[in-house]
Enzyme design. Structure first.
Site, PDB file in Angstrom:
ATOM      1  N   ASN A   1      43.003  45.502  35.309  1.00 49.76           N
ATOM      2  CA  ASN A   1      42.115  46.418  36.031  1.00 49.76           C
ATOM      3  C   ASN A   1      41.677  47.536  35.095  1.00 49.76           C
ATOM      4  OD1 ASN A   1      40.847  47.730  38.280  1.00 49.76           O
ATOM      5  ND2 ASN A   1      42.620  49.077  38.485  1.00 49.76           N
TER       6      ASN A   1
ATOM      7  N   HIS B   1      40.341  51.587  35.184  1.00 55.43           N
ATOM      8  CA  HIS B   1      40.439  52.711  36.121  1.00 55.43           C
ATOM      9  C   HIS B   1      40.002  54.004  35.418  1.00 55.43           C
ATOM     10  CE1 HIS B   1      41.870  54.945  39.580  1.00 55.43           C
ATOM     11  NE2 HIS B   1      42.401  55.804  38.737  1.00 55.43           N
TER      12      HIS B   1
ATOM     13  N   SER C   1      41.508  53.875  31.597  1.00 54.24           N
ATOM     14  CA  SER C   1      42.727  53.084  31.400  1.00 54.24           C
ATOM     15  C   SER C   1      42.450  51.627  31.756  1.00 54.24           C
ATOM     16  CB  SER C   1      43.853  53.572  32.319  1.00 54.24           C
ATOM     17  OG  SER C   1      44.179  54.920  32.070  1.00 54.24           O
TER      18      SER C   1
ATOM     19  N   ASP D   1      46.686  50.972  41.447  1.00 51.90           N
ATOM     20  CA  ASP D   1      46.427  51.313  40.036  1.00 51.90           C
ATOM     21  C   ASP D   1      47.728  51.569  39.271  1.00 51.90           C
ATOM     22  OD1 ASP D   1      43.579  51.163  40.352  1.00 51.90           O
ATOM     23  OD2 ASP D   1      43.682  53.060  41.402  1.00 51.90           O
TER      24      ASP D   1
HETATM   25  C1  GAR Z   1      34.728  52.024  37.297  1.00 52.86           C
HETATM   26  O1  GAR Z   1      34.633  53.354  36.818  1.00 52.86           O
HETATM   27  C2  GAR Z   1      36.184  51.627  37.497  1.00 52.86           C
HETATM   28  O2  GAR Z   1      37.032  52.262  36.574  1.00 52.86           O
HETATM   29  C3  GAR Z   1      36.430  52.127  38.894  1.00 52.86           C
HETATM   30  O3  GAR Z   1      35.274  51.803  39.596  1.00 52.86           O
HETATM   31  C4  GAR Z   1      34.161  51.906  38.706  1.00 52.86           C
HETATM   32  C5  GAR Z   1      33.304  50.660  38.871  1.00 52.86           C
HETATM   33  O4  GAR Z   1      32.069  50.790  38.235  1.00 52.86           O
HETATM   34  N1  GAR Z   1      37.616  51.526  39.462  1.00 52.86           N
HETATM   35  C6  GAR Z   1      38.483  52.174  40.211  1.00 52.86           C
HETATM   36  O5  GAR Z   1      38.334  53.322  40.576  1.00 52.86           O
HETATM   37  C7  GAR Z   1      39.721  51.362  40.623  1.00 52.86           C
HETATM   38  N2  GAR Z   1      40.655  52.176  41.298  1.00 52.86           N
HETATM   39  P1  GAR Z   1      31.124  49.515  38.026  1.00 52.86           P
HETATM   40  O6  GAR Z   1      31.017  48.785  39.366  1.00 52.86           O
HETATM   41  O7  GAR Z   1      29.803  50.095  37.598  1.00 52.86           O
HETATM   42  O8  GAR Z   1      31.744  48.669  36.953  1.00 52.86           O
END
Ligand code: GAR
Length: 177
Positions: free
Chosen positions: A96, A98, A125, A134
């Site tokens: 994942n 994050h 991360s 997470d």
């Molecule tokens: C990313 O910033 C990822 O790190 C976060 O969602 C966003 C997705 O962006 N994930 C989390 O917060 C997981 N807990 P994207 O759809 O443009 O790739």
């Protein structure tokens, strides 16, 4: 072969595609996720409302990914917790990305919470996924400054530009193992 799970915009999926990684399947918990349109491979949606419970949904999603030949699962903005029924099908092979320096600020609102807490530094991360939110061992991490006047949008964009480099790097290494 890589399967990617998405819920949102899909900019991290785009980065994985542009890195030339062997993505064979993209799945979402949301049929209307804009990310699905970025995939040129097989796609499928597994909406919770279409299954009796999360375990049944996750089993169906794992079955479909296995049928596509997936061996490594990448969560790229996938915003549902995965159940043991899913994780036991891909042991040690779910990662994942994050937008914080884990273990600080897990959860779905990490960027807003970091600004509210007044942190001077944020980050991106990449970690192995376990049953927690997470949690799981961190594989790679990179710091990102928080600037005066940052909004959730400006900070998240700065973090994402790091994610777009870090995530493909880690996934490429895992594929080479
Ligand atoms: C990313 O910033 C990822 O790190 C976060 O969602 C966003 C997705 O962006 N994930 C989390 O917060 C997981 N807990 P994207 O759809 O443009 O790739």
């Amino acid at each position: 072969m890589i399967g990617v799970l998405v819920s949102g915009e899909g900019t991290n999926l785009q980065a994985l595609v542009e890195a030339g990684l062997p993505i064979t399947a993209v799945a979402s918990n949301r049929r209307d996720a804009p990310a699905l349109a970025r995939a040129s491979c097989a796609t499928a949606a597994f909406e919770l409302s279409e299954f009796p419970d999360r375990t049944a949904r996750d089993r169906a999603m794992a079955d479909w990914l296995e049928q596509q030949g997936v061996r490594l699962v990448v969560l790229a903005g996938y915003m549902h917790l995965l159940t043991p029924a899913f994780l036991e099908r891909f042991p040690g092979a779910v990662v994942n990305v994050h937008p914080s320096l884990l273990p600080a600020f897990p959860g779905a609102h990490a960027v807003e919470e970091q600004l509210a807490a007044g942190v001077a530094e944020s980050g991106a991360s990449v970690h192995l996924v376990d049953e927690g939110v997470d949690s799981g061992p961190v594989l790679a991490q990179e710091r990102v400054p928080v600037l005066d006047g940052d909004t959730p949008e400006t900070l998240h964009e700065r973090i994402k530009s790091v994610e777009h480099r870090l995530l493909p790097e880690v996934v490429r290494e895992l594929c080479a193992r």
